[in-house]
Design a protein around this motif. Structure first.
Motif, short mmCIF file in Angstrom:
data_model
loop_
_atom_site.label_atom_id
_atom_site.label_comp_id
_atom_site.label_asym_id
_atom_site.label_seq_id
_atom_site.Cartn_x
_atom_site.Cartn_y
_atom_site.Cartn_z
N GLY A 149 0.96 -1.00 -0.01
CA GLY A 149 -0.03 0.00 -0.05
C GLY A 149 0.80 1.36 0.15
N ALA A 150 2.14 0.85 0.02
CA ALA A 150 3.05 2.21 0.24
C ALA A 150 4.03 2.33 -1.11
N GLN A 151 3.31 1.96 -2.19
CA GLN A 151 4.29 1.58 -3.28
C GLN A 151 4.55 3.29 -3.77
N SER A 152 3.39 4.08 -3.86
CA SER A 152 3.74 5.53 -4.07
C SER A 152 4.58 6.14 -3.44
N LEU A 153 4.48 6.06 -2.17
CA LEU A 153 5.45 6.70 -0.99
C LEU A 153 7.02 6.18 -1.43
N ILE A 154 7.08 5.03 -1.76
CA ILE A 154 8.44 4.55 -1.93
C ILE A 154 9.10 5.08 -3.44
N GLU A 155 7.98 5.24 -4.27
CA GLU A 155 8.31 5.80 -5.73
C GLU A 155 8.69 7.17 -5.40
N ASP A 156 7.84 7.88 -4.54
CA ASP A 156 8.24 9.43 -4.28
C ASP A 156 9.70 9.59 -4.12
N ILE A 157 9.99 8.71 -3.03
CA ILE A 157 11.39 8.86 -2.24
C ILE A 157 12.65 8.59 -3.47
N ILE A 158 12.31 7.39 -3.80
CA ILE A 158 13.32 7.06 -4.95
C ILE A 158 13.42 8.16 -6.06
N THR A 159 12.04 8.52 -6.70
CA THR A 159 12.26 9.56 -7.54
C THR A 159 13.09 10.91 -7.21
N GLY A 160 12.55 11.19 -5.89
CA GLY A 160 13.63 12.42 -5.33
C GLY A 160 15.11 12.26 -5.30
N PHE A 161 15.54 11.02 -5.05
CA PHE A 161 17.15 10.67 -5.17
C PHE A 161 17.35 10.85 -6.68
N PHE A 162 16.66 10.35 -7.62
CA PHE A 162 16.96 10.37 -8.82
C PHE A 162 17.23 11.96 -9.43
N ILE A 163 16.02 12.68 -8.76
CA ILE A 163 16.02 14.03 -9.59
C ILE A 163 17.20 15.02 -8.88
N ILE A 164 17.72 14.76 -7.77
CA ILE A 164 18.89 15.44 -7.08
C ILE A 164 20.03 14.71 -7.62
N PHE A 165 20.29 13.66 -7.88
CA PHE A 165 21.63 13.17 -8.35
C PHE A 165 21.79 13.22 -9.90
N GLU A 166 20.86 13.23 -10.62
CA GLU A 166 20.77 13.35 -12.12
C GLU A 166 20.91 14.92 -12.23
N GLY A 167 20.70 15.83 -11.43
CA GLY A 167 20.46 17.12 -11.66
C GLY A 167 19.32 17.69 -12.47
N GLN A 168 18.18 17.05 -12.50
CA GLN A 168 17.36 17.59 -13.45
C GLN A 168 17.01 19.11 -13.17
N TYR A 169 16.65 19.33 -11.81
CA TYR A 169 16.44 20.71 -11.88
C TYR A 169 16.95 20.88 -10.18
N GLY A 170 17.01 22.16 -9.65
CA GLY A 170 17.53 22.56 -8.27
C GLY A 170 16.75 23.68 -7.80
N ILE A 171 16.92 23.85 -6.48
CA ILE A 171 16.50 24.71 -5.86
C ILE A 171 16.76 26.04 -6.40
N GLY A 172 15.85 27.26 -6.89
CA GLY A 172 16.09 28.36 -7.55
C GLY A 172 15.91 28.30 -9.02
N ASP A 173 15.86 26.95 -9.57
CA ASP A 173 15.67 26.95 -11.03
C ASP A 173 14.17 27.16 -11.33
N ILE A 174 13.88 27.67 -12.38
CA ILE A 174 12.06 27.90 -13.12
C ILE A 174 12.03 26.86 -14.07
N ILE A 175 10.81 26.06 -13.51
CA ILE A 175 10.47 24.97 -14.46
C ILE A 175 9.07 25.11 -14.84
N VAL A 176 8.76 24.55 -15.87
CA VAL A 176 7.36 24.65 -16.36
C VAL A 176 6.77 23.20 -16.36
N LEU A 177 5.88 22.95 -15.67
CA LEU A 177 5.36 21.70 -15.25
C LEU A 177 3.86 21.68 -15.63
N ASP A 178 3.21 21.10 -16.60
CA ASP A 178 2.05 21.09 -17.15
C ASP A 178 1.89 22.36 -17.57
#
Length: 318
Positions: A149-178
């Protein structure tokens, strides 16, 4: 708007800093008092407290919820809280080096918060004499049951690590989402917080962030299209533009270079559409676009160049 947002952010940071200092001071005072129980307890109670501290502070025993054990639990919580504050302050200092560092430290601060709570709970239960081996066994069974039942939570955490370490965006960046364009204010273990130009916040689960545009990686182009009348001498106009566009650049620090004249975009119903562009920082995109439109309108008015607009001609019958 930008100054107002910066002032609010600075105010929040000052309040957070004051709260951290107060919390650390309270934790230190409690640790000092609990390490010297004779200051607050009767001699016999203080002796019992010290004996239990030596015997059970890191060793399991029989479950006994007495006042002295509860004071030891409070001592353990204060120590964990103080260590958490020190580590968070270190991460805050490291995060000031760059936006990339701020993004990484923000994620680790989120993990540190959860780790501090877990350590405090386990340490406190151990002081009370709870059999932690049995607790961990039960937690493992419950975790296995809840894992599905916590698959979405685990997915959020893992995705968060990939976002940081792949450098997709960082604090202060301007992004367009939808359809939402905003500045990244924080990247947590589970969520990312965006803030638009109006100060509205959008909190998105990390696993829901897909097909985004990072507008802060490169300079942006502010585009402005202006119509001129068909009887305008385009050759004379194009010859006049370069020095005037250079002057616009000198007058506005929002421009990263002199505006460019890109040529005729199309032939409209009432005029010839000319296209202009100027390089700017993404955070200055809308300001630069408005300034370019204003400067071109003022320039054309000064040079007597007509900007056509739709007109209705009414013929009065006899």
């Amino acid at each position: 708007m930008k100054r107002s947002t910066s002032a609010k952010t600075a105010k929040k940071q000052r309040r957070r800093g004051i709260g951290t200092v107060i919390g650390a001071a309270v934790a230190i005072i409690l640790i000092v008092l609990l390490l010297n129980p004779q200051w607050i307890l009767k001699p016999e109670k203080a002796k019992e407290f010290q004996e239990i501290t030596k015997e059970h502070f890191l060793i399991n025993g029989d479950i006994d919820v007495s006042a002295t054990r509860l004071l030891n639990v409070l001592l353990a919580v204060c120590i964990v809280f103080l260590i958490y504050i020190v580590l968070r302050c270190v991460l805050d200092l490291l995060g000031k080096r760059s936006n990339r560092a701020a993004s990484v430290t923000t994620l680790f601060k989120g993990l540190l918060k959860y780790a501090a709570v877990i350590v405090a709970v386990i340490w406190g239960l151990g002081i009370l004499g709870v059999n932690m081996t049995a607790v961990f066994a039960g937690v493992g069974i419950i975790g296995l049951a809840l894992g599905f039942g916590a698959q979405s939570l685990i997915e959020d955490i893992i995705t968060g690590f990939f976002i940081i370490f792949e450098g997709q965006y960082g604090i202060g960046d301007i992004i367009v989402l939808d359809d939402f364009r905003g500045v990244v204010r924080s990247i947590g273990v589970r969520t990312t917080v965006l803030e638009d130009a109006g100060g509205n916040l959008k909190i998105v689960n990390n696993s829901d962030i897909r097909n985004l545009q990072n507008r802060s990686r490169n300079t942006s182009l502010a585009i402005c299209e202006v119509d001129v009348a068909y009887d305008t001498d385009l050759k004379a106009l194009e010859k006049m533009l370069p020095p005037e566009l250079d002057r616009m650049f000198e007058e506005h620090d929002q421009y990263l270079a002199a505006p460019d004249y890109l040529g005729v975009e199309n032939l409209g119903e009432s005029g010839v559409c000319l296209r202009f562009a100027v390089s700017c920082r993404e955070e200055d995109f809308f300001v630069a676009k408005r300034l370019l439109a204003r400067d071109l309108r003022v320039l054309f008015a000064e040079k007597g160049i007509e900007i056509p607009f739709p007109q209705v001609v009414v013929h009065k019958g006899d």
